[in-house]
Write a protein that holds these residues in place. Structure first.
Motif, PDB file in Angstrom:
ATOM      1  N   GLY A 107      -3.562   8.826   5.895  1.00  0.00           N
ATOM      2  CA  GLY A 107      -2.971   9.249   6.882  1.00  0.00           C
ATOM      3  C   GLY A 107      -1.585   9.982   6.963  1.00  0.00           C
ATOM      4  N   ASP A 108      -0.989   9.959   7.811  1.00  0.00           N
ATOM      5  CA  ASP A 108       0.458  10.571   7.799  1.00  0.00           C
ATOM      6  C   ASP A 108       1.207   9.849   6.944  1.00  0.00           C
ATOM      7  N   ASP A 109       1.044   8.766   6.977  1.00  0.00           N
ATOM      8  CA  ASP A 109       2.096   7.563   6.310  1.00  0.00           C
ATOM      9  C   ASP A 109       1.634   7.103   4.629  1.00  0.00           C
ATOM     10  N   VAL A 110       0.219   7.306   4.564  1.00  0.00           N
ATOM     11  CA  VAL A 110      -0.311   7.065   3.399  1.00  0.00           C
ATOM     12  C   VAL A 110      -1.113   8.413   2.800  1.00  0.00           C
ATOM     13  N   VAL A 111      -0.699   8.728   1.810  1.00  0.00           N
ATOM     14  CA  VAL A 111      -1.342  10.107   1.147  1.00  0.00           C
ATOM     15  C   VAL A 111      -2.328   9.660  -0.086  1.00  0.00           C
ATOM     16  N   ARG A 112      -2.236   8.727  -0.623  1.00  0.00           N
ATOM     17  CA  ARG A 112      -3.022   8.541  -1.735  1.00  0.00           C
ATOM     18  C   ARG A 112      -3.109   6.921  -1.891  1.00  0.00           C
ATOM     19  N   VAL A 113      -4.428   6.626  -2.349  1.00  0.00           N
ATOM     20  CA  VAL A 113      -4.773   5.009  -2.791  1.00  0.00           C
ATOM     21  C   VAL A 113      -5.345   5.033  -4.046  1.00  0.00           C
ATOM     22  N   LYS A 114      -4.732   4.067  -4.977  1.00  0.00           N
ATOM     23  CA  LYS A 114      -5.693   3.988  -6.140  1.00  0.00           C
ATOM     24  C   LYS A 114      -5.579   2.340  -6.604  1.00  0.00           C
ATOM     25  N   ILE A 115      -6.995   1.836  -6.983  1.00  0.00           N
ATOM     26  CA  ILE A 115      -7.166   0.494  -7.379  1.00  0.00           C
ATOM     27  C   ILE A 115      -7.436   0.376  -8.903  1.00  0.00           C
ATOM     28  N   TRP A 116      -6.543  -0.294  -9.529  1.00  0.00           N
ATOM     29  CA  TRP A 116      -6.689  -0.345 -10.971  1.00  0.00           C
ATOM     30  C   TRP A 116      -6.986  -2.116 -11.213  1.00  0.00           C
ATOM     31  N   ASP A 117      -7.825  -1.952 -12.504  1.00  0.00           N
ATOM     32  CA  ASP A 117      -8.401  -3.212 -13.017  1.00  0.00           C
ATOM     33  C   ASP A 117      -6.900  -3.577 -14.312  1.00  0.00           C
ATOM     34  N   ALA A 118      -7.140  -4.624 -14.748  1.00  0.00           N
ATOM     35  CA  ALA A 118      -6.111  -5.052 -15.710  1.00  0.00           C
ATOM     36  C   ALA A 118      -6.091  -4.295 -16.790  1.00  0.00           C
ATOM     37  N   ASP A 119      -7.354  -3.407 -17.268  1.00  0.00           N
ATOM     38  CA  ASP A 119      -7.233  -2.613 -18.410  1.00  0.00           C
ATOM     39  C   ASP A 119      -6.664  -1.183 -18.030  1.00  0.00           C
ATOM     40  N   GLY A 120      -5.984  -1.027 -16.977  1.00  0.00           N
ATOM     41  CA  GLY A 120      -5.510   0.288 -16.624  1.00  0.00           C
ATOM     42  C   GLY A 120      -6.558   1.274 -16.055  1.00  0.00           C
ATOM     43  N   THR A 121      -7.780   0.847 -15.623  1.00  0.00           N
ATOM     44  CA  THR A 121      -8.701   1.613 -15.459  1.00  0.00           C
ATOM     45  C   THR A 121      -8.736   2.001 -13.846  1.00  0.00           C
ATOM     46  N   ILE A 122      -8.910   3.184 -13.455  1.00  0.00           N
ATOM     47  CA  ILE A 122      -8.713   3.254 -11.679  1.00  0.00           C
ATOM     48  C   ILE A 122     -10.325   3.006 -11.247  1.00  0.00           C
ATOM     49  N   LEU A 123     -10.437   1.760 -10.635  1.00  0.00           N
ATOM     50  CA  LEU A 123     -11.708   1.688 -10.119  1.00  0.00           C
ATOM     51  C   LEU A 123     -12.102   2.366  -8.625  1.00  0.00           C
ATOM     52  N   TYR A 124     -11.076   2.712  -8.109  1.00  0.00           N
ATOM     53  CA  TYR A 124     -11.271   3.653  -6.815  1.00  0.00           C
ATOM     54  C   TYR A 124     -10.073   4.358  -6.613  1.00  0.00           C
ATOM     55  N   SER A 125     -10.262   5.446  -5.771  1.00  0.00           N
ATOM     56  CA  SER A 125      -9.219   6.480  -5.463  1.00  0.00           C
ATOM     57  C   SER A 125      -9.683   7.170  -4.353  1.00  0.00           C
ATOM     58  N   ASP A 126      -9.013   7.863  -3.425  1.00  0.00           N
ATOM     59  CA  ASP A 126      -9.532   8.766  -2.491  1.00  0.00           C
ATOM     60  C   ASP A 126      -9.487  10.007  -3.014  1.00  0.00           C
ATOM     61  N   GLU A 127      -9.172  10.275  -4.192  1.00  0.00           N
ATOM     62  CA  GLU A 127      -9.378  11.453  -5.239  1.00  0.00           C
ATOM     63  C   GLU A 127     -10.375  11.281  -6.160  1.00  0.00           C
ATOM     64  N   PRO A 128     -11.819  11.412  -5.900  1.00  0.00           N
ATOM     65  CA  PRO A 128     -12.671  11.061  -6.673  1.00  0.00           C
ATOM     66  C   PRO A 128     -12.646  11.291  -8.347  1.00  0.00           C
ATOM     67  N   ARG A 129     -11.869  12.577  -8.605  1.00  0.00           N
ATOM     68  CA  ARG A 129     -11.814  12.891  -9.883  1.00  0.00           C
ATOM     69  C   ARG A 129     -11.057  11.845 -10.735  1.00  0.00           C
ATOM     70  N   LEU A 130     -10.525  10.815 -10.170  1.00  0.00           N
ATOM     71  CA  LEU A 130      -9.595   9.814 -10.865  1.00  0.00           C
ATOM     72  C   LEU A 130     -10.339   8.527 -11.018  1.00  0.00           C
ATOM     73  N   ILE A 131     -11.463   8.412 -10.451  1.00  0.00           N
ATOM     74  CA  ILE A 131     -12.476   7.279 -10.687  1.00  0.00           C
ATOM     75  C   ILE A 131     -12.911   7.117 -12.121  1.00  0.00           C
ATOM     76  N   GLY A 132     -12.802   6.101 -12.639  1.00  0.00           N
ATOM     77  CA  GLY A 132     -13.004   5.778 -13.964  1.00  0.00           C
ATOM     78  C   GLY A 132     -12.066   6.077 -14.988  1.00  0.00           C
TER      79      GLY A 132
END
Length: 467
Positions: A107-132
């Motif tokens: 929303g207005d207060d949060v513009v991007r979310v990312k969730i990483w695993d210990a290996d530095g891989t993006i498991l989830y993001s609201d920007e789909p192109r970053l996943i994986g």
């Protein structure tokens, strides 16, 4: 003419003061007020500038801490309870998690979310192109992942994992560890807009600048009576100093006048009477046919006449009666006559110039007398020219310019600044010229003659007057 042969560069010994105001004079009340206001404005400007920097730093630190707390709250309340075991492999679970994030986090207060695993891989993001994609985690991120806690900082948008955040302006990013349903430690990352920093900076700067500027102004108001008292004391001390200098000058002039009067009424009158008596005796001796006695009397008369001429020259040097009675030109003529008696032909040239006040006339006479005395003693010159003219400077105030030129042997101007040179009269003359707010310069070289230039600045023209 030989007296005009000087082609050496001018060396400034002292520059004329603005408006002819003597150096060392106490500043006017207006000048002090202007200086005080300028100093206060400078202090306020510095305080406000420092306040802006401090406020921005405080606001950024505060915003970073707020971002950390917000990320921690979002991670614990919204994200961690919704993390299943198959976030990367189960499409349905990922879609449900994405809808939750977009509904309750983005929303207005949060513009991007990312969730990483210990290996530095993006498991989830609201920007789909970053996943994986895998970018690796730095030491601080790994520490948060393994030990818990929260960390935040200004985003480095040049990093490849942040390429899709570019174009949104400056961002803040915060990390917090979360645990999935299967117990896996993951890293939750949220990006916050920098607008809150600017808003908080404005608030802090306004409060800080008002407090600081008010304190400075209050201090100035409190110190104003002290400044006024100091101004009065400085003016009084300056007036007393000027009065003492005037008394010293008047005492010197009075003493010169007294000595000159005693010479004129005493020795000069006695010598004149003796010369007349000797002439009469010589005439009587020639009438009686005693040529030898007449010759001796004529020799004595010539000796007394020479001594009388020397005393009259000294009388002019001590106190020229014409300076007070008739002005600068007759006084310079008397001085030139005395110098001609010592073997140097002196020419006085006077062009149009503004009238000189008595103090300026005395300064001109003193400078010309000292320079011509040096011409007689040291220059080995045959001719000298004293010229009075006028000029206008950048302030358009009319200055009186006096130049004394000779055709002598010249000298190295560096000796004027040497304490061992023995030139005592010139440093004293420079001090007198500087105290009067005038300017003095010299142009000389060995074998090239010497030129001295005295500039007496006039008062600035009245505003609105003719140029």
């Amino acid at each position: 003419m030989g007296a005009e042969q000087t082609a050496a560069p001018w060396v400034t010994l002292t520059e004329p003061a603005a408006g002819g105001r003597p150096r060392g004079a106490a500043p006017t009340r207006r000048a002090l007020v202007v200086r005080l206001v300028a100093a206060a404005a400078l202090v306020v400007f510095v305080v406000v500038a420092v306040g802006v920097l401090v406020a921005r730093r405080l606001a950024e630190d505060e915003a970073v801490n707020d971002a950390a707390r917000s990320a921690e709250l979002l991670a614990d309340v919204v994200v961690e309870p919704a993390l299943g075991a198959g976030l990367l492999s189960d499409e349905a679970e990922r879609r449900a998690f994405d809808e939750l994030i977009r509904a309750r986090v983005i929303g207005d207060d949060v513009v991007r979310v990312k969730i990483w695993d210990a290996d530095g891989t993006i498991l989830y993001s609201d920007e789909p192109r970053l996943i994986g994609e895998s970018f690796g985690l730095d030491e601080e991120e790994l520490e948060v992942l393994t030990d818990g806690g929260v960390d935040s900082e200004v985003s480095d948008l040049s990093a490849p994992e942040n390429r899709f955040e570019r174009g949104r302006g400056t961002l803040l990013e915060a990390y917090h560890s979360v645990t999935a349903a299967d117990g896996e430690k993951l890293l939750f990352e949220a990006y916050f807009p920098y607008d809150r920093v600017s808003a908080r900076t404005s608030e802090l700067w306004t409060a800080f600048s008002l407090l600081s500027a008010g304190s400075v102004i209050a201090l100035i108001v409190l110190l104003a009576p002290v400044g006024r008292r100091l101004f009065v004391l400085v003016r009084r001390a300056q007036s007393e100093r000027e009065a003492m200098l005037l008394q010293a000058v008047d005492a010197s002039a009075t003493e010169r006048m007294r000595i000159a009067g005693r010479l004129h009424d005493g020795a000069i009158q006695d010598l004149t009477a003796s010369i007349l008596a000797l002439r009469s005796a010589a005439s009587s001796a020639r009438a009686t046919g005693d040529a030898a006695l007449a010759a001796r009397l004529d020799d004595a008369t010539a000796t007394l006449r020479a001594n009388l001429g020397g005393l009259r020259t000294l009388l002019v040097d001590l106190y020229p009666p014409s300076l007070t009675a008739a002005g600068i030109r007759p006084a310079l003529d008397d001085l030139a006559t005395a110098v001609r008696g010592r073997g140097v032909e002196v020419r006085i040239v006077e062009g149009p110039h503004r009238p000189l006040d008595p103090d300026e006339a005395r300064l001109v006479f003193r400078v010309v007398r000292e320079v011509l005395a040096n011409v007689v003693k040291h220059a080995r010159a045959t001719e000298a020219t004293v010229e009075l003219t006028s000029s206008r400077g950048r302030s358009r105030a009319e200055s009186v310019v006096v130049e004394i030129r000779d055709d002598g042997r010249g000298f190295d101007p560096g000796v004027l600044h040497s304490p061992a040179s023995g030139h005592v009269g010139i440093p004293l003359l420079v001090d007198a010229v500087q105290s009067a707010g005038a300017g003095l310069s010299v142009a000389t070289a060995r074998g090239a003659g010497t030129s001295w230039r005295l500039e007496l600045p006039g008062p600035p023209p009245a505003r609105g007057g003719a140029a």
